[in-house]
Design a protein around this motif. Structure first.
Motif, PDB file in Angstrom:
ATOM      1  N   ALA A  53      17.492  -1.660   8.103  1.00  0.00           N
ATOM      2  CA  ALA A  53      17.827  -3.075   8.202  1.00  0.00           C
ATOM      3  C   ALA A  53      16.562  -3.909   8.092  1.00  0.00           C
ATOM      4  O   ALA A  53      15.443  -3.414   8.237  1.00  0.00           O
ATOM      5  CB  ALA A  53      18.540  -3.347   9.525  1.00  0.00           C
ATOM      6  N   SER A  54      16.727  -5.192   7.868  1.00  0.00           N
ATOM      7  CA  SER A  54      15.586  -6.076   7.696  1.00  0.00           C
ATOM      8  C   SER A  54      14.650  -6.005   8.888  1.00  0.00           C
ATOM      9  O   SER A  54      15.067  -6.045  10.042  1.00  0.00           O
ATOM     10  CB  SER A  54      16.079  -7.517   7.516  1.00  0.00           C
ATOM     11  OG  SER A  54      14.992  -8.416   7.544  1.00  0.00           O
ATOM     12  N   ASP A  55      13.356  -5.902   8.604  1.00  0.00           N
ATOM     13  CA  ASP A  55      12.393  -5.802   9.697  1.00  0.00           C
ATOM     14  C   ASP A  55      12.165  -7.136  10.395  1.00  0.00           C
ATOM     15  O   ASP A  55      11.431  -7.180  11.387  1.00  0.00           O
ATOM     16  CB  ASP A  55      11.052  -5.242   9.187  1.00  0.00           C
ATOM     17  CG  ASP A  55      10.462  -6.076   8.067  1.00  0.00           C
ATOM     18  OD1 ASP A  55       9.401  -5.709   7.557  1.00  0.00           O
ATOM     19  OD2 ASP A  55      11.074  -7.099   7.687  1.00  0.00           O
ATOM     20  N   SER A 113      14.761  -8.825  11.565  1.00  0.00           N
ATOM     21  CA  SER A 113      15.873  -8.967  12.500  1.00  0.00           C
ATOM     22  C   SER A 113      15.415  -8.613  13.908  1.00  0.00           C
ATOM     23  O   SER A 113      14.479  -7.850  14.102  1.00  0.00           O
ATOM     24  CB  SER A 113      17.021  -8.046  12.087  1.00  0.00           C
ATOM     25  OG  SER A 113      17.445  -8.334  10.768  1.00  0.00           O
ATOM     26  N   ASP A 145      15.789  -6.699  17.543  1.00  0.00           N
ATOM     27  CA  ASP A 145      16.076  -5.293  17.787  1.00  0.00           C
ATOM     28  C   ASP A 145      17.571  -5.016  17.890  1.00  0.00           C
ATOM     29  O   ASP A 145      18.078  -4.018  17.346  1.00  0.00           O
ATOM     30  CB  ASP A 145      15.372  -4.827  19.067  1.00  0.00           C
ATOM     31  CG  ASP A 145      13.863  -4.787  18.909  1.00  0.00           C
ATOM     32  OD1 ASP A 145      13.392  -4.845  17.753  1.00  0.00           O
ATOM     33  OD2 ASP A 145      13.159  -4.712  19.935  1.00  0.00           O
ATOM     34  N   ARG A 189      19.182  -5.242  14.392  1.00  0.00           N
ATOM     35  CA  ARG A 189      18.744  -4.136  13.550  1.00  0.00           C
ATOM     36  C   ARG A 189      19.422  -2.836  13.958  1.00  0.00           C
ATOM     37  O   ARG A 189      19.936  -2.088  13.127  1.00  0.00           O
ATOM     38  CB  ARG A 189      17.226  -3.969  13.645  1.00  0.00           C
ATOM     39  CG  ARG A 189      16.666  -2.882  12.724  1.00  0.00           C
ATOM     40  CD  ARG A 189      15.261  -2.506  13.110  1.00  0.00           C
ATOM     41  NE  ARG A 189      15.237  -1.946  14.454  1.00  0.00           N
ATOM     42  CZ  ARG A 189      14.333  -2.263  15.369  1.00  0.00           C
ATOM     43  NH1 ARG A 189      13.416  -3.158  15.110  1.00  0.00           N
ATOM     44  NH2 ARG A 189      14.376  -1.688  16.570  1.00  0.00           N
ATOM     45  N   GLU A 233      23.129  -2.877  12.919  1.00  0.00           N
ATOM     46  CA  GLU A 233      23.346  -2.699  11.484  1.00  0.00           C
ATOM     47  C   GLU A 233      23.083  -1.261  11.056  1.00  0.00           C
ATOM     48  O   GLU A 233      23.842  -0.681  10.279  1.00  0.00           O
ATOM     49  CB  GLU A 233      22.451  -3.664  10.709  1.00  0.00           C
ATOM     50  CG  GLU A 233      22.855  -5.130  10.833  1.00  0.00           C
ATOM     51  CD  GLU A 233      21.966  -6.042  10.014  1.00  0.00           C
ATOM     52  OE1 GLU A 233      21.043  -5.519   9.339  1.00  0.00           O
ATOM     53  OE2 GLU A 233      22.178  -7.263  10.042  1.00  0.00           O
ATOM     54  N   GLU A 234      21.991  -0.664  11.565  1.00  0.00           N
ATOM     55  CA  GLU A 234      21.677   0.701  11.174  1.00  0.00           C
ATOM     56  C   GLU A 234      22.680   1.682  11.764  1.00  0.00           C
ATOM     57  O   GLU A 234      23.008   2.694  11.128  1.00  0.00           O
ATOM     58  CB  GLU A 234      20.250   1.049  11.597  1.00  0.00           C
ATOM     59  CG  GLU A 234      19.200   0.281  10.800  1.00  0.00           C
ATOM     60  CD  GLU A 234      17.784   0.724  11.120  1.00  0.00           C
ATOM     61  OE1 GLU A 234      17.604   1.610  11.981  1.00  0.00           O
ATOM     62  OE2 GLU A 234      16.850   0.188  10.510  1.00  0.00           O
ATOM     63  N   ASP A 267      14.189 -11.466   2.934  1.00  0.00           N
ATOM     64  CA  ASP A 267      13.902 -10.958   4.274  1.00  0.00           C
ATOM     65  C   ASP A 267      12.506 -11.297   4.749  1.00  0.00           C
ATOM     66  O   ASP A 267      12.084 -10.860   5.816  1.00  0.00           O
ATOM     67  CB  ASP A 267      14.121  -9.444   4.334  1.00  0.00           C
ATOM     68  CG  ASP A 267      13.145  -8.679   3.437  1.00  0.00           C
ATOM     69  OD1 ASP A 267      12.305  -9.325   2.782  1.00  0.00           O
ATOM     70  OD2 ASP A 267      13.223  -7.440   3.407  1.00  0.00           O
TER      71      ASP A 267
END
Length: 290
Positions: free
Chosen positions: A77-79, A81, A83, A86, A89-90, A228
């Motif tokens: 996921a976008s870095d 975002s 925690d 992220r 999403e992951e 991002d």
């Protein structure tokens, strides 16, 4: 934490004998580090070489080793975002891959009692990972990237009874003493927009505090950002020293920039001490930004 009791196992004394037992008893090698904090992932390499199918975040070695048909990949996921977002999403991506790809492929068993698709994945893992991730490559990379350059640099420093090494040591001492009072500023009026194909001249002035223009590198980092926030494409352009100085006695550096990128661009200007004989351009660990 009580909710994890009986569900997690800490394996101590991890060695080749224990690794052999783990790999031989695993169908899917799951590795989901926080991107981009994976150092390498040698356990996943070992598993893949032995026919274990990897399911991993595209980080570390798997970002290079994944070919699309030799395992399963979790796109990070976008870095930018937070925690929580992220991880959510992951996690959703992981469960979707398990539900839609891993489990159907594993249990699609034929008359022989096994899944032909799973065997194909395992064979592709062996065929694609073994030639590229081995001790031979490790030793070769170390030799090419580190040992040979270090040996060549050692010979350079040892020339003329280490005269070159003494010269660099004196230069480093001079730079460290002068750097706290080295300053840089931009002297041309910044422009907010230019047409594609149009160039502009960027000028900076540096107070070198006794250093020479040849002792520093002034460069511009140009990149186009994506949604991002990360750089999509980055280029480096070096400034050239100009003969005349400012009324304050500063050295002038100029760059004739003609970017080949269009759209919204970002750029940053920095300066750092550098000489040809250094092992790495940023070896001094000193830098200032405009």
């Amino acid at each position: 934490m009580p909710e994890f009791e009986g569900k997690l196992l800490l394996v101590e004394g991890y060695d080749l004998r224990l690794a052999r037992r783990l790999v031989s008893g695993v169908d899917v090698w799951l590795n989901n580090p926080v991107y981009p904090l994976e150092a390498s992932g040698t356990s996943g390499m070992k598993a893949g070489i032995n026919g274990v199918v990897n399911l991993s975040v595209l980080d570390g070695w798997w970002g290079e080793g994944y070919t699309g048909d030799n395992g399963f990949a979790i796109k990070p996921a976008s870095d930018v975002s937070d925690d929580y977002r992220r991880n959510r999403e992951e996690a959703r991506t992981l469960y979707e891959i398990l539900q839609d790809q891993v489990i159907p492929a594993f249990y699609a068993r034929g008359t022989m009692g096994h899944s032909p698709e799973w065997i194909r994945l395992a064979k592709r893992a062996i065929a694609t990972i073994l030639p590229r991730f081995s001790s031979a490559r490790m030793v070769g990379d170390y030799l090419r990237k580190f040992y040979l350059p270090a040996s060549q640099q050692g010979r350079r420093y040892g020339e003329s009874q280490f005269e070159t090494a003494r010269e660099i040591a004196v230069w480093k001492s001079r730079v460290r003493a002068a750097w706290p009072d080295v300053h840089i500023r931009r002297i041309d009026p910044p422009r907010k927009a230019i047409r594609f194909g149009e160039g502009l001249k960027i000028e900076v002035a540096m107070k070198l505090n006794g250093l020479d223009p040849e002792d520093v590198v002034v460069e511009l980092l140009l990149n186009r950002t994506v949604a991002d926030g990360g750089p999509e494409h980055q280029e480096r352009f070096a400034f050239a020293p100009e003969g005349e100085r400012t009324p304050e006695g500063e050295h002038r550096f100029a760059l004739e920039l003609e970017p080949e990128l269009c759209g919204r661009l970002e750029y940053h200007i920095r300066a750092y001490p550098c000489r040809e004989l250094l092992t790495h351009p940023l070896e001094m660990g000193l830098m200032i930004w405009v």
